[in-house]
Write an enzyme that holds these catalytic residues in place. Structure first.
Site, PDB file in Angstrom:
ATOM      1  N   LYS A   1      39.248  11.501  15.113  1.00  0.00           N
ATOM      2  CA  LYS A   1      37.824  11.342  14.803  1.00  0.00           C
ATOM      3  C   LYS A   1      37.300   9.999  15.316  1.00  0.00           C
ATOM      4  O   LYS A   1      36.174   9.912  15.790  1.00  0.00           O
ATOM      5  CB  LYS A   1      37.574  11.494  13.289  1.00  0.00           C
ATOM      6  CG  LYS A   1      37.750  12.946  12.813  1.00  0.00           C
ATOM      7  CD  LYS A   1      37.186  13.192  11.424  1.00  0.00           C
ATOM      8  CE  LYS A   1      37.287  14.679  11.078  1.00  0.00           C
ATOM      9  NZ  LYS A   1      36.889  15.005   9.729  1.00  0.00           N
TER      10      LYS A   1
ATOM     11  N   LYS B   1      41.656  23.389  16.691  1.00  0.00           N
ATOM     12  CA  LYS B   1      41.531  23.930  15.325  1.00  0.00           C
ATOM     13  C   LYS B   1      40.095  24.390  15.051  1.00  0.00           C
ATOM     14  O   LYS B   1      39.144  23.711  15.434  1.00  0.00           O
ATOM     15  CB  LYS B   1      41.912  22.814  14.341  1.00  0.00           C
ATOM     16  CG  LYS B   1      41.935  23.232  12.892  1.00  0.00           C
ATOM     17  CD  LYS B   1      42.148  22.036  11.987  1.00  0.00           C
ATOM     18  CE  LYS B   1      40.863  21.275  11.747  1.00  0.00           C
ATOM     19  NZ  LYS B   1      40.679  20.746  10.387  1.00  0.00           N
TER      20      LYS B   1
ATOM     21  N   LYS C   1      34.834  23.171  10.469  1.00  0.00           N
ATOM     22  CA  LYS C   1      33.475  23.200   9.922  1.00  0.00           C
ATOM     23  C   LYS C   1      32.525  22.368  10.764  1.00  0.00           C
ATOM     24  O   LYS C   1      31.402  22.772  11.008  1.00  0.00           O
ATOM     25  CB  LYS C   1      33.490  22.563   8.533  1.00  0.00           C
ATOM     26  CG  LYS C   1      33.668  23.490   7.385  1.00  0.00           C
ATOM     27  CD  LYS C   1      33.514  22.711   6.096  1.00  0.00           C
ATOM     28  CE  LYS C   1      34.829  22.400   5.433  1.00  0.00           C
ATOM     29  NZ  LYS C   1      35.353  21.063   5.657  1.00  0.00           N
TER      30      LYS C   1
END
Ligand code: AQP
Length: 340
Positions: free
Chosen positions: A118, A200, A203
């Site tokens: 991230k 992956k 969301k």
């Protein structure tokens, strides 16, 4: 009855309101929470503070938080069997996080894969993004959780929670914290993006068309995503570790997680399939059958926000009754004065 209750394992798991709930969240986590709800003492938390580690729109975040709470209940978690609450409603989490910060080496946090991933996508890295696994460790250990049922991507964070619990026990008081263990499902542990089976399903990327199956998507949209799922060109329906077959493996894995069949049973269901077109449609149908009733229940729950808020306030009070005394005990042990 009391003895039986005391013998039950304690379970904690959380989920961020960081975007729309996906099939990955459902198969990797929530469905398993629901399945084992009767066997355990359960704490399930909407970890809104975690979602602030990347930029969020305030109104959208409030909406997603309520929607996610309704989603957990629509999936089958019930306030009678599980304590369901919003993390920021229980102050022990942030208070205790500070205490844990004082015993957590920086290097442990810098090693976290999710932090590295991230952080690489951001120009300016926020302290919260680095520190979030400490908050998560507290989420778990302030409830004396034995088990943390999570998807594969969260395994490293649960291992860090173990390290932090052990560090506190070692430094201050042996066996003060229960050392939790991750529980990873055998099927559905890592659902991959339909548009890119090497990434992956997330969301945060659920707004990108074709990436995720969002549980609130209409049937037509779900089927559309499956029909466009990336596969390969050899048209062979097999479980294979070949990177080129990641798309087919992902589709079979989704079907397997939903049906609970073993590899042979899954392949037998596709023995008469005429190529990938059939595979995609049948997996899409299995998913639609599973999630359509959840979508309906979610709609009903969202139509009564006052009742939803009442249930969440009740969950927060139950959670606070467990975690605040634990954090107060920690403060005592660490030498702070706890007002009586
Ligand atoms: N693709 C996935 N396959 C299996 N399990 C998954 N989980 C998430 N994605 C998959 C599991 O869902 C639970 C809640 O996840 P989270 O909210 O803590 O955040 P996450 O793990 O980072 O999941 P997302 O959806 O990718 O959220 P964002 O995009 O905000 O980072 C966890 O148990 C997780 O393992």
């Amino acid at each position: 009855m009391l003895i039986k209750l005391m013998n039950k394992e304690r379970v904690f798991s959380g989920i961020q309101p960081s975007g729309e709930f996906t099939l990955g969240n459902y198969l990797g986590a929530t469905r398993n929470w629901v399945r084992d709800q009767d066997k355990k003492i359960n704490y399930f938390c909407i970890v809104d503070l975690h979602s602030l580690t990347v930029p969020q729109d305030p109104e959208e975040l409030r909406h997603q938080t309520r929607s996610l709470a309704a989603m957990l209940m629509a999936c089958g978690l019930t306030p009678e069997k599980s304590t369901i609450f919003i993390q920021s409603h229980v102050k022990a989490h942030t208070e205790g996080c500070w205490l844990l910060n004082t015993i957590t080496p920086l290097g442990w946090l810098q090693r976290m894969t999710q932090f590295k991933d991230k952080a690489a996508k951001q120009e300016s890295i926020l302290t919260g993004l680095l520190d979030y696994p400490v908050l998560m460790a507290g989420d778990i250990i302030f409830y004396d959780a034995d088990e943390v049922p999570v998807g594969d991507d969260q395994k490293q964070h649960v291992e860090l929670a173990r390290d932090i619990a052990q560090a506190f026990n070692h430094r201050y008081e042996e066996e003060f914290f229960v050392v939790p263990k991750p529980v990873i499902p055998t099927a559905g542990a890592r659902v991959m993006g339909l548009d890119d089976p090497t990434r992956k399903m997330s969301k945060s990327y659920a707004h990108i068309r074709g990436h995720a199956v969002r549980i609130l998507d209409e049937d037509k949209e779900i089927m559309r995503s499956f029909k466009k799922a990336v596969t390969d060109s050899d048209n062979e329906i097999v479980f294979s570790d070949d990177p080129a077959k990641a798309g087919v493996r992902n589709l079979l894995g989704i079907y397997q997680a939903i049906t609970g069949k073993d590899n042979e049973g899954v392949l037998a269901d596709f023995a008469d399939a005429r190529g990938y077109g059939d595979l995609k449609v049948r997996v899409g149908e299995a998913v639609i059958n599973e999630v359509a009733p959840i979508r309906e229940r979610h709609k009903e729950l969202m139509n009564d926000p006052a009742e939803l808020d009442r249930l969440l306030a009740q969950g927060a009070a139950q959670a606070e009754a467990v975690s605040q005394p634990k954090v107060d005990q920690m403060k005592e042990i660490m030498g702070l004065i706890v007002p009586k």
